[in-house]
Design an enzyme around this catalytic site. Structure first.
Site, PDB file in Angstrom:
ATOM      1  N   GLU A 178      -2.405 -37.372 -13.155  1.00  0.00           N
ATOM      2  CA  GLU A 178      -1.878 -36.261 -13.944  1.00  0.00           C
ATOM      3  C   GLU A 178      -0.390 -36.035 -13.684  1.00  0.00           C
ATOM      4  OE1 GLU A 178      -6.027 -33.752 -14.388  1.00  0.00           O
ATOM      5  OE2 GLU A 178      -4.828 -33.459 -12.594  1.00  0.00           O
ATOM      6  N   HIS A 197       5.385 -17.477 -31.523  1.00  0.00           N
ATOM      7  CA  HIS A 197       4.311 -16.479 -31.486  1.00  0.00           C
ATOM      8  C   HIS A 197       3.975 -16.272 -30.010  1.00  0.00           C
ATOM      9  CE1 HIS A 197       0.660 -15.205 -34.082  1.00  0.00           C
ATOM     10  NE2 HIS A 197       0.361 -14.795 -32.866  1.00  0.00           N
ATOM     11  N   CYS A 229       0.828  -1.205   0.000  1.00  0.00           N
ATOM     12  CA  CYS A 229       0.000   0.000   0.000  1.00  0.00           C
ATOM     13  C   CYS A 229       0.869   1.266   0.000  1.00  0.00           C
ATOM     14  CB  CYS A 229      -0.920  -0.002   1.229  1.00  0.00           C
ATOM     15  SG  CYS A 229      -2.457  -0.919   0.977  1.00  0.00           S
ATOM     16  N   HIS A 236      -1.138  -7.614  -7.759  1.00  0.00           N
ATOM     17  CA  HIS A 236       0.240  -7.552  -8.263  1.00  0.00           C
ATOM     18  C   HIS A 236       0.524  -8.669  -9.251  1.00  0.00           C
ATOM     19  CE1 HIS A 236       0.586 -10.572  -5.061  1.00  0.00           C
ATOM     20  NE2 HIS A 236       1.682 -10.997  -5.649  1.00  0.00           N
ATOM     21  N   CYS A 267       3.792 -20.625 -39.247  1.00  0.00           N
ATOM     22  CA  CYS A 267       3.766 -20.599 -37.782  1.00  0.00           C
ATOM     23  C   CYS A 267       2.537 -21.367 -37.299  1.00  0.00           C
ATOM     24  CB  CYS A 267       3.723 -19.144 -37.304  1.00  0.00           C
ATOM     25  SG  CYS A 267       3.164 -18.948 -35.592  1.00  0.00           S
TER      26      CYS A 267
HETATM   27 ZN   LIG Z   1      -2.311  -3.019  -0.017  1.00  0.00          ZN
HETATM   28 ZN   LIG Z   2       2.515 -16.755 -35.748  1.00  0.00          ZN
END
Ligand SMILES: [Zn+2]
Ligand SMILES: [Zn+2]
Ligand SMILES: [Zn+2]
Length: 333
Positions: free
Chosen positions: A309, A293, A43, A166, A196
């Site tokens: 996974e 890209h 802050c 942020h 591409c």
């Molecule tokens: Zn803050």
């Molecule tokens: Zn591209």
């Protein structure tokens, strides 16, 4: 019948679990509104609680490390890599090791603690994108670095440890594997098709239409054909471009618009979920610019990875990308 789908860039297979499909209402909701202003080091007025700023945007002239900033970039107080020292590489038998040289910066996106990225004005998001670009350009000049990644963790379950809005930037002394896989896939495709793969993907997305979330003058946002996660969304420049660090002001403005618009849709449809996004650009000094890209991948944090996974690299997704795209496309925020 469950469906196996393959990502054409890196060749990664995913399973779409069509027997247990999930819509926006089926994912657990969490409260990601900021509330702990009293102890927040980001802050205004607490600039001394962060390391000294490396860059900032101040609408009016003012002193560094004092209030008055619109966007402020500081070194991370708890960096994963350090910028001091030279690059030392060493082999230990079959193992490689090097000093943890890099840069780890935090980009505070606005002074107001109560606002998240989706609450900012378009001008404020433009300042964030412009700072992304100028930090990338700055870090590109350090010859020790090979890669710059810009990313954001929003919400504690996506890894945010400070709630004040942020992003983060990390410069690395090597090209990370996830990016290498994209580069290799794209180079391979370019070798035998002469085009591409990302540009071809955009052409196909326009043909198929059903996975498009939105577009503006410079960018297309869509849910990829073989997503790893439900509601995964990619943003790509429509015109071929490998190097994010050189995009012009008009492109930055369009990026700010589409990034915020997509995030507003995600918030509306999924109830302000935690998410991660990251920007994949070509490595520093990359010479095959026709192949690669740059793009942004947005991953709402709706599920946890499971053993299958981790063990196989095969993600199980319970939402078809065309359904996710329709929800996001149709939401008016
Ligand atoms: Zn803050
Ligand atoms: Zn591209
Ligand atoms: Zn990528």
């Amino acid at each position: 019948m469950p469906e196996l789908r393959r990502d054409p860039i890196v060749g990664r297979w995913v399973i779409i679990d069509s027997e247990h499909l999930k819509g926006p209402a089926d994912f657990p909701k969490e409260d990601n509104t900021p509330k702990n202003q009293a102890i927040c080091p980001f802050c205004p007025g607490r600039e001394h609680q962060t390391p000294e700023e490396v860059d900032a945007i101040r609408p009016l002239p003012g002193q560094a490390n004092t209030p008055g900033w619109l966007v402020r970039t500081v070194p991370n107080k708890f960096p994963v890599l350090t910028s001091q020292g030279a690059l030392q590489k060493e082999g230990i038998g079959i193992y490689d090791q090097m000093d943890g040289i890099g840069a780890h910066e935090v980009l505070i996106e606005c002074p107001d603690h109560d606002k998240i990225l989706t609450d900012l004005t378009l001008e404020e998001v433009k300042a964030v994108v412009s700072q992304y670009q100028s930090r990338a350009r700055y870090l590109f000049q350090d010859s020790r670095f090979k890669y710059v990644v810009i990313f954001k963790n929003f919400g504690s379950s996506a890894g945010a440890t400070v709630e004040h809005t942020h992003s983060q930037i990390i410069a690395l002394p090597m090209v990370p594997k996830t990016v290498l896989e994209e580069l290799q896939g794209a180079e391979h495709y370019h070798q035998y098709r002469g085009r591409c793969i990302f540009c071809d993907m955009i052409v196909q997305e326009y043909q198929d239409k059903e996975r498009i979330v939105m577009e503006n003058g410079s960018f297309l946002a869509f849910c990829p054909f073989a997503p790893r996660y439900a509601f995964e969304t990619w943003i790509m420049p429509k015109v071929h471009s490998a190097d994010f660090s050189v995009i012009d002001e008009a492109t930055q403005a369009d990026l700010a618009q589409i990034l915020q618009d997509v995030l507003k849709r995600v918030k509306k449809v999924l109830g302000n979920p935690a998410y991660n996004y990251y920007l994949h650009m070509a490595p520093i000094g990359y010479t095959n610019a026709a192949c690669y890209h740059w793009h942004i991948e947005i991953i709402p944090k709706l599920t946890r990875s499971v053993g299958f996974e981790w063990g196989t690299g095969l993600h199980i997704v319970s939402t078809f990308p065309q359904d996710a795209a329709r929800f996001l496309h149709d939401s008016s925020h």
